[in-house]
Design an enzyme around this catalytic site. Structure first.
Site, mmCIF file in Angstrom:
data_model
loop_
_atom_site.group_PDB
_atom_site.id
_atom_site.type_symbol
_atom_site.label_atom_id
_atom_site.label_comp_id
_atom_site.label_asym_id
_atom_site.label_seq_id
_atom_site.Cartn_x
_atom_site.Cartn_y
_atom_site.Cartn_z
ATOM 1 N N TYR A 151 0.830 -1.202 0.000
ATOM 2 C CA TYR A 151 0.000 0.000 0.000
ATOM 3 C C TYR A 151 0.868 1.257 0.000
ATOM 4 C CZ TYR A 151 -3.903 3.083 1.154
ATOM 5 O OH TYR A 151 -4.847 4.078 1.134
ATOM 6 N N ALA A 153 3.993 1.668 -0.976
ATOM 7 C CA ALA A 153 4.725 1.809 -2.237
ATOM 8 C C ALA A 153 3.791 2.224 -3.374
ATOM 9 C CB ALA A 153 5.428 0.497 -2.580
ATOM 10 N N LYS A 155 1.006 3.954 -3.188
ATOM 11 C CA LYS A 155 0.559 5.341 -3.052
ATOM 12 C C LYS A 155 1.696 6.325 -3.337
ATOM 13 C CE LYS A 155 -3.760 4.653 -2.241
ATOM 14 N NZ LYS A 155 -4.756 5.058 -3.260
#
Length: 245
Positions: A151, A153, A155
């Site tokens: 998550y 990485a 975003k």
């Protein structure tokens, strides 16, 4: 009514933060197409919208599905003024134990899905005289959170995609900005807070002493989608109450 007569697309618009965004853009006067994989979740939004909210199915991971969505927008509205690329998922897990399937699902949805939607929107936004693209990131893009590698990485990748798109599209009168919520009492944030063993590690990071609301995130999206943000471009707008990492 800053968005009166505008046409806005919100992916993942029936659940969590997307739901709040759909309601806010509608209240600002926009005609909103709420897109996602669960028509039933959007039924009350469509009913409350009194003709100004529609639902259309989409799987943002699939370019063909995204193109069908934009074909529908062209045929039904003829224009597009605002894209909110909100659809996203999280698959918790430490790196050594996370499956390749879960890792890929997060990136296919969060990064590839955002890319597919931005790419498909460019031509229609330009033909509509320009417009606004708002992506959704997370405060976790800047934090090293154990168990959230995929998550975090994904975003971070969304934020970089946003800034590059902003530079590429500026001369077409299209701005591209990103909203990065902190811990919000909606969707994934609510799920996190329901696990006391995990939430106890993060509660003290809330400088404001509380979680944010979906409406507060939606207000930031509405600003970036409006003419008030005409000279804001390539910006990552943190809506986190002042996190203490």
């Amino acid at each position: 009514m800053r968005l009166a007569d505008s046409v806005a697309l919100v992916t993942g618009g029936a659940r969590g933060l997307g739901r709040s965004v759909t309601r806010r853009l509608t209240a600002e006067g926009a005609r909103v197409l709420c897109a996602g994989r669960d028509a039933e979740a959007a039924s009350d939004l469509v009913a409350a919208g009194r003709g100004r909210v529609r639902f259309h199915p989409v799987d943002v991971r699939q370019p063909k599905s995204v193109q069908e969505l934009f074909d529908y927008i062209t045929d039904s509205y003829g224009v597009l003024n605002v894209l909110v690329a909100n659809a996203g998922v999280s698959r918790p897990g430490r790196i050594e134990s996370m499956s390749t399937t879960d890792w890929q699902d997060v990136f296919h949805t969060n990064v590839d899905g955002t890319f597919h939607c931005i790419k498909a929107a460019i031509g229609l936004l330009e033909r509509s005289g320009g417009g606004r693209i708002v992506t959704l990131s997370s405060a976790l893009s800047a934090g090293a959170v154990p168990g959230a590698a995929a998550y975090c990485a994904s975003k971070a990748a969304v934020e970089k995609l946003t800034t590059v798109a902003a530079v590429e599209l500026a001369d077409r009168n299209i701005t591209v900005n990103c909203v990065a919520p902190g811990f919000i009492d909606e969707g994934m944030g609510r799920q996190l807070a329901s696990n006391e063993a995990v939430w106890s590690q993060y509660r003290t990071k809330l400088a404001g002493g509380r979680m944010g609301t979906g409406d507060e995130v939606a207000a930031a999206v509405a600003f970036l989608a409006s003419s008030d943000a005409g000279y804001v471009n390539g910006h990552v707008f943190h809506v986190d109450g002042g996190l203490k990492w």
